[in-house]
Write an enzyme that holds these catalytic residues in place. Structure first.
Site, PDB file in Angstrom:
ATOM      1  N   ASP A 348       0.990  -1.056   0.217  1.00 44.76           N
ATOM      2  CA  ASP A 348      -0.334  -0.201  -0.058  1.00 44.76           C
ATOM      3  C   ASP A 348       1.372   1.176   0.191  1.00 44.76           C
ATOM      4  OD1 ASP A 348       1.072  -0.700   2.633  1.00 44.76           O
ATOM      5  OD2 ASP A 348      -0.388   0.765   3.510  1.00 44.76           O
ATOM      6  N   GLU A 349       0.046   2.528  -0.347  1.00 39.73           N
ATOM      7  CA  GLU A 349       1.119   3.278   0.135  1.00 39.73           C
ATOM      8  C   GLU A 349       2.593   3.468  -0.760  1.00 39.73           C
ATOM      9  OE1 GLU A 349      -1.446   5.563   2.806  1.00 39.73           O
ATOM     10  OE2 GLU A 349      -0.061   4.533   3.959  1.00 39.73           O
ATOM     11  N   ILE A 350       2.333   3.353  -2.282  1.00 42.32           N
ATOM     12  CA  ILE A 350       3.604   3.986  -2.700  1.00 42.32           C
ATOM     13  C   ILE A 350       3.392   5.149  -2.501  1.00 42.32           C
ATOM     14  CG2 ILE A 350       5.113   3.738  -4.878  1.00 42.32           C
ATOM     15  CD1 ILE A 350       5.103   1.440  -2.864  1.00 42.32           C
TER      16      ILE A 350
END
Lengths: 604, 603
Positions: A348-350
């Site tokens: 998640d959340e690159i």
């Protein structure tokens, strides 16, 4: 096949003196003979006989099975020692009034039968059970397909047992004979705990797992590592914890993990590990600086695209072969430490600003490659590490939906991939199941337990003003001088138990689509919590999900029923306290003594 | 007249928390000293560390409260062995010209100018503390014993163990000279023991924590509509019938213990008996003096504006019934004796017209061309004399003169014996009150209410039948574009973070003359969603933020708000409170404490 065995009554119930002391004062308030069950069984039918005493010599017979044995030891002790006297006063008795002719009926034997003793604790295992307590007591029967169903039935039996009204000493009773047939609505009923932002002692984790068991929840999703610390000791990569943890006292050893997994099995709780990558990995750099980019810098350097959504920044470098060496060692170790077939791989959340901070990646992009290709290289390469251990990989839905970097769904076959949806509500869950994926619902707007505690970043110069009239300045927005806004909590408001309870994770779906929604998880991200507050952050709100996932959240007419569940929830909070779980209060005690007088709308 | 105290241990043990804390003791990296609240003036020597002798003596004048405080603090000083959790970017004290010596501190000599000054509003709390560079004897000189207690607290915070050691002898880094005094005289916490009950030991622990933060007022909101937990000699039925049960009653002995314990920490106990609203619990013993009780709080068909109360359960005293005043006078007479403080909080907030109008007595009164203002005025006028006859300064919620539902004329409440507490109108509201000449206590909901932001606590909320809605007026689950927002139904959301509390100016936009009438502030924990199971984490460390802003002020030398600067000290203080048995909640990932100012919002 069923060898019955008498258990030795070893005490494994953890003491909770402090909380017992707190709850002690509540014992004298009960006024009638109600039984409050949580989560409510699918089917319950009461007899009308007199109360049945629970014999202090209660015998429990059961097939030989290590986990079941431990559960029986625990639950027998609880049945005989809890001596529960409800705190909640109910408007309507929850069980029929006995044609009381005080008899000497007593329950002396609980006979447990299991059809398939070998079924392992894995996703989808049968947890149904039937529990029958005859009107005349004597021998109760608990029958289940699997040992995991038996454990659920034992929990229900403990909740049926209470002290007669007005007594806090003597022998506990069951009000009447009763017959219960029960099974879960959803197969995956979980809690995510983040042990990286702040550390939790093993005791806290064990207590949390036990509380999950009391709520018939079956998944402890352990978000072990993140950017802030790497608290897991690994045989193949000892440096990661040695250098990336908060220190010697802040590391989970192999022995700790084994203990946690074993304890989970006692309560029918699967322990699913998450090693979040390639984002959320700054802590890996303490041992291996060469595989992490953008770390050791302020999280939003002045004038730059932010490196992370919060301090501290750092993402694995997918272009460095060394990254995969380390990652494979990590996966190999974790896969062998955790028997569950699910392995959560994060993704998640690159944050593009972080990867763009790397000269390697800058060069790669200049060669006409994209961020999607970079992530795809990482996921493609690392995924084989999981599948080689026959793991079902779970990813945050970002992996295919992120606008910053995503992979093509064709690379993630639904047969061995599960997606967890944390934003976008049931609309987004629906779009994922329409792609054929099984989905775990844990939407921030209903299921994040860390929301609403204000902004935790320091040196917030917005507060130089007492308030302001800009709704976008959520730290101290105060239209007409009256406070409003989120207080800077990115996911405010706080999710109350009734908000969690009444949320439908399959809203707007066809029944075929809904089948792919395997369940839900509430999540405690730990920026603002640690062992000191974990119980009150988790409980009793997590119990709300426990019931909505086990029993459903609608009544017979199809209406949401958090209102109906109020009395049971109120009593359950106090019973959790009694069981050593420091659950927070929900209402003035007055409300428990005046059933439904604290309703928002008067319909009861 | 100096006397050596006997070293009794009165520090309550806190095994559980000590256990939690234990893991943090190995983290320190340098030799910082974090003080909370920060003294007005501190000047460090540059000598080598001074060892605190395990035979440390504290000599002090003979005075019961001071002697108790000395016993407590000596034990704390010798046993705490604090090793900071917070790493600091800039050392908070100067490095010593390290030549390890044998300097040690053997005696703290306390000198008090006026031993007789009582613990009352405005008492002098200043102190001077000198620790010589070569150790030996430290002196703590003050005007009153209450200042000495503040100085002992500061001294305890100066003590730590050397870096990297968690055992052995404690040290002070260098000699030091501190001159200190509070910015505001009234620095308090309100705890509501009616919505939910707190055992006496929770109250004692809370008072001790107030002392650690140099706060001096425990505003005890004892009674309310939900329960009447105070046993009174003249009116035993009120608690016997109106409490939550036998074990939910504070006895006179309990009160005496709480008052005495408060004096050990320089904390005044100001009782509040809220009337004439917030009194449904009186109706269990005396149904005839309470109106609109025993009904649903917003009966179906009754308009919201005519609701009986702002929350369940409703009930207000009937100001037209003489019996009301009989009971009330007994209550006041008893309380005035139990609580030595000259302040007595008489409530006076949140009169609901709908409740009084539910009474046939009051309906008749109104039909005779009287007003609700007159009804309230009759009550305040009559009851106030009960309080002044005991020489009490009466404190009221500002509503008593500002409410649009029922108010009295300010001319009836002389500023010489009346203090107003402002809970809902910000510093603008405070300003308008001081302009009328009243001393004011600031406790505005938007900054100082600790119970806010925990969602709606009422049940059967059918708004939740929908997963979300697009109506900003429906705050329970407003979710514009499907994204959560709104208050979650908490009437006073958001949650007040420590920095929000810290940076709030209670005298904003006032002249210096006006500001002088703002005597201080209180944070408030209303009890609907709190009880003994969570009280520490609801209160701490957020209450400490008010402690510093009221004692030290909240601006730096250049006049800028300084919660950012205070962060390292606050972070360490949270852990030190844990070590002292106060289960304060965490503020940030531990990573932030190890990487100072990397978790700032603005670099």
């Amino acid at each position: 096949m069923e060898k019955e065995k008498k258990a030795k009554w070893i005490v494994i119930h953890s003491p909770a003196l402090l909380i017992a002391l707190i709850v002690n004062q509540f014992f004298i308030i009960s006024a009638n003979a109600d039984v409050f069950l949580w989560p409510i069984p699918q089917s319950i039918s009461w007899g009308a006989g007199p109360p049945i005493t629970i014999s202090s010599h209660l015998r429990i017979t059961f097939p030989r099975h290590r986990d079941l044995h431990r559960a029986v030891v625990y639950y027998r002790k609880l049945m005989l020692s809890e001596k529960w006297l409800p705190v909640q006063v109910s408007a309507k008795p929850t069980s029929p009034t006995a044609t009381v002719a005080a008899a000497n009926y007593s329950l002396t034997w609980l006979q447990i039968k299991v059809r398939d003793i070998s079924a392992d604790l894995q996703h989808g295992v049968d947890e149904s059970y039937s529990l029958n307590v005859p009107d005349q007591g004597s021998r109760a029967k608990l029958e289940a397909m699997t040992v995991w169903g038996v454990i659920r039935g034992l929990e229900t039996l403990t909740q049926l047992i209470r002290m007669p009204s007005g007594k806090s000493k003597g022998e506990p009773i069951i009000e009447h004979g009763v017959s219960i047939h029960d099974k879960p609505k959803f197969a995956h009923r979980g809690l995510l705990l983040d042990t990286s932002r702040n550390f939790y002692a093993v005791n806290d984790i064990l207590r949390t797992i036990r509380a999950l068991g009391h709520n018939k929840m079956n998944v402890f999703h352990w978000h072990i590592t993140d950017s802030q610390s790497f608290p897991l000791s690994l045989a193949s990569e000892p440096l990661l914890a040695a250098k990336g943890s908060y220190g010697e006292g802040f590391i989970y050893s192999n022995k700790d993990v084994a203990k946690i997994v074993r304890y989970g099995r006692t309560f029918g709780v699967r322990v699913i590990p998450e090693i979040d990558a390639p984002g959320h990995t700054a802590s890996w750099a303490a041992a291996y600086p060469e595989i992490v980019v953008c770390n050791n810098q302020f999280w939003v350097p002045p004038g730059v695209d932010r490196f992370a959504n919060e301090p501290t920044p750092g993402q694995l470098n997918p272009l460095n072969p060394k990254t995969y060496e380390v990652f494979k060692n990590v996966v190999d170790d974790v896969a062998s430490m955790f028997p569950d077939t699910f392995f959560h791989a994060g993704a998640d959340e690159i944050i593009l600003g972080c990867w763009k901070n790397s000269t390697d990646i800058q060069k790669f992009l200049k060669e006409n490659h994209t961020m999607d290709e970079i992530l795809t290289r990482f996921i493609n390469t690392s995924r084989s590490f999981f599948t080689s251990h026959n793991k079902t990989t779970v990813y945050w839905a970002d992996v295919i939906t992120s606008t910053e970097a995503k992979v093509d769904p064709t690379l993630l076959p639904p047969s061995s991939t599960i997606l967890q949806n944390w934003n976008g509500g049931s609309e987004k869950t629906k779009s994922l199941v329409q792609k054929g994926y099984r989905v775990i619902a844990s939407d921030v707007d209903w299921f994040y337990l860390d929301c609403g505690f204000g902004n935790w970043l320091s040196n917030n110069t917005n507060l130089d003003q007492d308030f302001n009239n800009d709704p976008n300045n959520t730290y101290n927005w105060a239209p007409q001088g009256k406070g409003a806004g989120t207080g800077g909590s990115w996911c405010a408001p706080f999710k109350s138990w009734s908000r969690i309870y009444d949320h439908d994770i399959t809203a707007g779906m066809t029944s075929e689509e809904a089948k792919l929604v395997i369940g839900g998880e509430v999540c405690l991200w730990s920026e603002q919590s640690d062992g000191v507050v974990v119980d009150s952050r988790l409980w009793p709100r997590t119990a709300a999900l426990g019931e909505s996932m086990w029993s459903g959240n609608r009544n017979e007419e199809g209406r949401k029923r958090s209102g109906e569940a109020t009395d049971r929830m109120n009593d359950w909070r106090f019973r959790l306290l009694r069981r050593g779980i420091g659950a927070e209060p929900l209402q003035p005690l007055w409300c428990l003594k005046h059933s439904h007088q604290c309703d928002f709308e008067q319909t009861f | 007249m100096e006397k050596k105290a006997t070293w009794l241990v009165i520090h309550p043990s806190a095994l559980l928390i000590a256990f939690i804390l234990k893991q943090f003791l190995i983290n320190s990296t340098n030799a910082d000293v974090f003080l909370w609240p920060i003294p007005q003036s501190i000047s460090w020597g540059i000598g080598p560390p001074i060892i605190i002798s395990s035979n440390l003596n504290i000599s002090s004048p003979r005075q019961m409260d001071l002697n108790r405080a000395v016993v407590y603090y000596r034990e704390l000083i010798l046993s705490e062995k604090w090793l900071p959790v917070q790493a600091s970017a800039n050392p908070t004290s100067l490095p010593s010209t390290e030549a390890a010596t044998n300097y040690s501190l053997n005696l703290i000599q306390i000198k008090v100018e006026d031993i007789s000054a009582d613990l009352q509003y405005g008492v002098n709390e200043s102190y001077s503390l000198i620790v010589p560079d070569q150790g030996g004897t430290a002196t703590l000189e003050t005007v009153t014993i209450w200042g000495a207690i503040r100085g002992l607290e500061t001294f305890s915070q100066l003590i730590r163990v050397p870096s990297g050691k968690s055992e052995g002898e404690s040290i002070i880094e260098h000699g030091v000279a501190i001159h200190d005094e509070p910015k505001f005289a009234h620095r308090g916490l309100l705890l509501d023991t009616s919505r939910n009950f707190y055992p006496v030991k929770d109250i004692l622990r809370t008072i001790r924590a107030l002392g650690h933060n140099k706060m001096n007022v425990f505003h005890w909101h004892i009674t309310d509509s939900q329960s009447f937990p105070l046993s009174l000699a003249s009116e035993p039925l009120l608690a016997a019938k109106g409490s939550y049960g036998e074990r939910y009653i504070y006895s006179q002995k309990d009160v005496a213990k709480i008052v005495r314990y408060g004096r050990s920490f320089g904390v005044r106990i100001v009782p509040e008996i809220d009337t004439p609203g917030h009194t449904a619990s009186w109706g269990v013993a005396y149904p005839e003096i309470v109106v609109c009780n025993n009904q649903f709080w917003v009966p179906p068909g009754v308009a919201w504006v005519d609701r009986f109360a702002n929350e369940p359960g409703p009930g207000q005293l009937n100001p037209l019934n003489p019996k009301t005043y009989e009971v009330y006078k007994n209550v006041v007479d008893d309380l005035a004796n139990m609580f030595p403080d000259t302040f007595f909080h008489a409530g006076g907030d949140e009169i609901k017209a709908g409740c009084w109008k539910n009474s046939t007595d009051i309906q008749k009164f109104l039909q005779e061309n009287h007003t609700l203002d007159e009804a309230l005025t009759r009550f305040i006028n009559t009851t106030r004399s009960f309080l002044t006859s005991h020489n009490k300064t009466t404190v009221y919620w500002a509503d008593v003169i500002t409410s649009t539902v029922a108010k009295v004329d300010p001319s009836l409440l002389p500023p010489s014996s009346t203090i107003l507490q402002n809970w809902d109108a910000g510093s603008e509201g405070t300003k308008s009150l001081v302009q009328k000449g009243y001393p004011v206590i600031a406790s505005d909901v938007d900054w100082f209410y600790l119970d806010c932001g925990f969602g709606n606590w009422m049940t059967n909320n059918t708004n939740l039948d929908q997963d979300f809605n697009d109506d900003p007026g429906n705050t329970f689950n407003w979710a514009p574009q499907g994204r959560g927002a709104g208050t979650g139904g908490s009437w006073c959301a958001p949650y007040k973070s420590w920095s929000r509390i810290y940076d709030h100016d209670i005298t904003a936009n006032m002249t210096s003359e006006e500001a002088k009438l703002v005597i201080g502030a209180e944070v408030s924990l209303w009890g609907e969603q709190a009880d003994g199971a969570v009280v520490d984490s609801r209160l701490w460390p957020r209450t400490a933020a008010l402690g510093e802003s009221m004692w030290s002020g909240n601006r730096d030398a250049e006049g800028r708000k300084r919660s950012g600067e205070a962060n390292d000290r606050m972070n360490d203080w949270r852990f030190r409170l844990l070590g002292r048995g106060i289960a304060a909640e965490p503020l940030q990932p531990l990573w932030c404490l190890k990487n100072p100012h990397q978790c700032d919002f603005v670099q």
